[in-house]
Design a protein around this motif. Structure first.
Motif, mmCIF file in Angstrom:
data_model
loop_
_atom_site.group_PDB
_atom_site.id
_atom_site.type_symbol
_atom_site.label_atom_id
_atom_site.label_comp_id
_atom_site.label_asym_id
_atom_site.label_seq_id
_atom_site.Cartn_x
_atom_site.Cartn_y
_atom_site.Cartn_z
ATOM 1 N N SER A 80 18.238 -93.797 -81.253
ATOM 2 C CA SER A 80 17.038 -93.184 -81.819
ATOM 3 C C SER A 80 16.640 -93.814 -83.150
ATOM 4 N N PHE A 81 17.579 -93.894 -84.089
ATOM 5 C CA PHE A 81 17.248 -94.427 -85.402
ATOM 6 C C PHE A 81 16.957 -95.922 -85.335
ATOM 7 N N GLY A 82 17.641 -96.617 -84.430
ATOM 8 C CA GLY A 82 17.421 -98.055 -84.317
ATOM 9 C C GLY A 82 16.238 -98.416 -83.451
ATOM 10 N N GLY A 83 15.840 -97.517 -82.526
ATOM 11 C CA GLY A 83 14.751 -97.831 -81.611
ATOM 12 C C GLY A 83 13.425 -97.231 -82.027
ATOM 13 N N ALA A 84 13.432 -95.932 -82.319
ATOM 14 C CA ALA A 84 12.200 -95.256 -82.748
ATOM 15 C C ALA A 84 12.074 -95.347 -84.267
ATOM 16 N N TYR A 85 12.191 -96.561 -84.783
ATOM 17 C CA TYR A 85 12.317 -96.689 -86.235
ATOM 18 C C TYR A 85 11.028 -96.379 -86.970
ATOM 19 N N TRP A 86 9.855 -96.497 -86.322
ATOM 20 C CA TRP A 86 8.626 -96.133 -87.024
ATOM 21 C C TRP A 86 8.603 -94.638 -87.310
ATOM 22 N N LEU A 87 9.054 -93.843 -86.364
ATOM 23 C CA LEU A 87 9.128 -92.393 -86.570
ATOM 24 C C LEU A 87 10.056 -92.064 -87.715
#
Length: 375
Positions: A80-87
């Motif tokens: 999550s933190f590495g993939g949805a980093y824009w969020l």
């Protein structure tokens, strides 16, 4: 303890931290009121005085929540933190703006003006709450990612998880996620008004203003909250049919209708916590909005909020439910069993977790001490 028991225990701790974080977001909710009053007014001074002593508690809880997730369920953290980093970057930026604003808002030589920092606090209060709600909603409505450990051998992109090209933007603008985001925002605003009523009992005009805020924001919150509950109770979601480990075979999943509704029925403690929490929140709101001078609403709604969020985390992660469903590749969905740390790591952290009651006691004492001191 066996590995499975440790995984269940740590999801419980994550649930507690998440529930406390949602309650403490009343600080963010209160910041959204600042632009509605003059920056030199008595109302502004009272709000800054009430929330300025509490923002560190919210920020610290958010950091501890993220750190606990990283240590106990690292595959979620990396995914999550590495993939949805824009969020997550937008969430981080909004909280950085909060820290900077409380540090420099009232300092001499402030060349930007107090109103600039009030605007930053408004952004943190509104955008921060909505985006945190979006991040939690992804645990129910899923996210666009896939996981393959073989990616580590890809020299061009050695990462385990692959996300949609928008890397989190798609989750921000998905309407179901926004339903929970706005529910969190207006809950925070409601509880902020309740806290101001409790923390400023002597000023009748200020008290009446916040009583009106409670009623207006609570109605909007209930609309979004009931819509969110209706969505998750009627949606079909995945159910685990085999619990693999990170190093073993993948879990397999099958789609089950009304999965979260069945989870509430199958987990009676979650159902009791959810119903009790809803009753406490409604009682605190209704009595605060219509009683002549009742100031204890924040404690009733705060307790109810913690219970409801606990129940939501439980039905998201327990009862063979993937707490992070993948919309791209269902077999990549994350459960508390296939995304956790090793037994050794969880055991060591479990010993450390025994100090949590002392930390909570310290927070309670610090809260009491800060409320006694009014600048």
């Amino acid at each position: 303890m066996e590995l499975e028991s440790l995984q269940i225990y740590w999801w419980l701790l994550i649930s507690v931290l998440g529930a406390l974080l949602v309650f403490l977001l009343f600080v963010q909710g209160g910041q959204t009121f600042l632009l509605g009053v003059s920056n030199s007014s008595e109302a502004s001074r009272r709000m800054i005085n009430s929330f300025g002593h509490k923002w560190e508690l919210t920020f610290t809880t958010l950091v501890v929540f993220g750190g606990a997730f990283f240590a106990s369920f690292p595959l979620f953290y990396s995914t999550s933190f590495g993939g949805a980093y824009w969020l997550w970057m937008l969430i981080l930026i909004s909280f950085v703006l909060q820290a900077v604003s409380y540090e420099f808002r009232a300092k001499k030589g402030n060349v930007f003006g107090t109103r600039t920092y009030d605007t930053f606090l408004f952004i943190n209060g509104s955008v921060g709450c909505i985006l945190l709600g979006v991040a939690v909603a992804m645990m129910f409505f899923g996210a666009e990612f896939s996981i393959s450990k073989g990616n580590l051998f890809d020299n061009s992109s050695p990462v385990i998880s692959r996300w949609a090209p928008t890397h989190g933007f798609e989750a921000i603008f998905y309407w179901k996620n926004l339903v929970l985001g706005f529910a969190v925002l207006f809950l925070a605003r409601t509880q902020a008004a309740l806290y101001l009523m409790n923390n400023n009992k002597a000023d009748d005009n200020f008290f009446r203003t916040n009583r009106r805020r409670v009623l207006v924001n609570a109605v909007i919150f209930l609309v979004f909250f009931l819509l969110f509950v209706g969505l998750i109770m009627t949606t079909a979601s995945l159910e685990t049919t085999f619990d693999g480990s990170i190093d073993g075979p993948r879990s397999s999943f099958e789609l089950r209708e009304f999965k979260y509704f069945h989870n509430l029925i199958d987990l009676p403690w979650a159902l009791v916590a959810f119903l009790a929490g809803v009753v406490l929140v409604l009682y605190g709101i209704i009595r605060s909005a219509f009683a002549k001078h009742w100031t204890c609403g924040i404690w009733w709604t705060g307790t109810g909020t913690v219970l409801v969020v606990l129940a939501l985390f439980w039905i998201a992660g327990y009862n063979n439910t993937p707490y992070y469903p993948s919309l791209t590749d269902p077999s990549s969905s994350l459960t508390i069993f296939n995304s956790s740390s090793s037994r050794f790591t969880l055991t060591c952290m479990s010993w450390v977790s025994l100090i949590i009651p002392f930390v909570v006691a310290y927070i309670a004492y610090a809260w009491y001490a800060m409320d006694r001191k009014h600048d």
